[in-house]
Design a protein around this motif. Structure first.
Motif, PDB file in Angstrom:
ATOM      1  N   MET A  13      10.801  10.956  36.905  1.00  0.00           N
ATOM      2  CA  MET A  13      10.368  10.997  38.560  1.00  0.00           C
ATOM      3  C   MET A  13      11.839  10.731  39.296  1.00  0.00           C
ATOM      4  O   MET A  13      11.879  10.760  40.467  1.00  0.00           O
ATOM      5  CB  MET A  13       9.531  10.048  38.959  1.00  0.00           C
ATOM      6  N   LEU A 204       4.801  15.904  45.138  1.00  0.00           N
ATOM      7  CA  LEU A 204       5.691  14.967  44.568  1.00  0.00           C
ATOM      8  C   LEU A 204       7.271  15.544  44.624  1.00  0.00           C
ATOM      9  O   LEU A 204       8.057  14.930  44.712  1.00  0.00           O
ATOM     10  CB  LEU A 204       5.593  14.500  43.220  1.00  0.00           C
ATOM     11  N   PRO A 208       9.543  13.078  46.975  1.00  0.00           N
ATOM     12  CA  PRO A 208       9.809  11.981  46.063  1.00  0.00           C
ATOM     13  C   PRO A 208       9.567  10.640  46.347  1.00  0.00           C
ATOM     14  O   PRO A 208       9.248   9.854  45.439  1.00  0.00           O
ATOM     15  CB  PRO A 208      11.302  12.262  45.595  1.00  0.00           C
ATOM     16  N   LYS A 211       6.379   8.855  44.547  1.00  0.00           N
ATOM     17  CA  LYS A 211       6.336   8.898  43.199  1.00  0.00           C
ATOM     18  C   LYS A 211       5.910   7.288  42.595  1.00  0.00           C
ATOM     19  O   LYS A 211       5.025   7.168  41.781  1.00  0.00           O
ATOM     20  CB  LYS A 211       7.588   9.069  42.458  1.00  0.00           C
TER      21      LYS A 211
END
Ligand code: URA
Length: 230
Positions: A13, A204, A208, A211
């Protein structure tokens, strides 16, 4: 197990983390419960799956059949404890005939790893079996035409938990128009199936900062699956 999962997830991620020098890797896959044979005695046989898939391939219930390259039925373990529900095929899925094969799919794979699963251990399907042109949102009449196929898949798999990724999946399954932010962190029951909601991997990719919330949701889903959260 938790540390290794978190490390993989956070790396995938792109979230920075501290790593203890002495931390030891463990195999998260070992935790996955494989259903005992006795439990699967009333599982549908391959012909039931084949006939449902043939119905989907031939489907003309809505206009999307005119623009699809092919239908995207679903993939994975037909006896899975975890069933993942997404929204609809995109361009990559329409071309390949498999759900979640594009960039969002890569992220979904990492999300699954955070639950202790490899992709092939779960069952993955969408609300819609055909791609909406230009990746527009599914329309409500398309959802009403198509969602029955998904429910038939759900009844055949008999999962212990459904993970709905994104608002369209959550709203269609739970018959609500609440936002993902309101639905996450709770177990919802529909047709006696436990449903946990989180954000869609495509969201996502654009946001971000969410996440970490997804990490929390996935850990919550694992607890629900183990029966330690309700
Ligand atoms: N997004 C979805 O919801 N499903 C797919 O199959 C691919 C992208």
């Amino acid at each position: 197990m938790g540390d290794e999962l978190q490390r993989r997830y956070l790396d995938a991620m792109g979230i920075q983390r501290w790593v203890a020098r002495s931390s030891r890797a463990a195999c998260p896959i070992g935790e996955t419960t494989v259903r005992a044979e006795a439990e699967t005695a009333d599982q549908p046989d391959a012909s039931e799956w084949d006939s449902l898939q043939a119905e989907v391939i031939a489907c003309t219930r809505c206009e999307l059949h005119k623009t699809r390259t092919q239908t995207v039925f679903g993939t994975g373990n037909r006896q899975a404890d975890w069933l993942i529900v997404g929204e609809a095929p995109g361009a990559d899925e329409d071309r390949e005939g498999e759900p979640f094969v594009g960039r969002a799919g890569e992220l979904l794979n990492e999300m699954l790893f955070a639950t202790g699963h490899r992709r092939e251990q779960v069952y993955i399907a969408n609300i819609l079996k055909c791609r909406p042109p230009g990746n527009r949102n599914p329309q409500s009449h398309e959802i009403s035409c198509c969602v029955d196929y998904l429910w038939r898949q759900i009844r055949m798999v008999q999962p212990k938990i459904i993970l709905a990724v994104g608002g369209i999946a959550a709203n269609s399954l739970l018959q609500t128009d609440a936002r993902v932010g309101e639905l996450r962190g709770k177990v919802h029951y529909v047709a006696e199936q436990a449903v946990v909601v989180t954000y869609h991997p495509a969201y996502l990719l654009r946001s971000p900062l969410e996440k970490r919330k997804v990490w929390d949701d996935l850990q919550f889903a694992r607890k629900v699956y183990r029966g330690v959260a309700h």
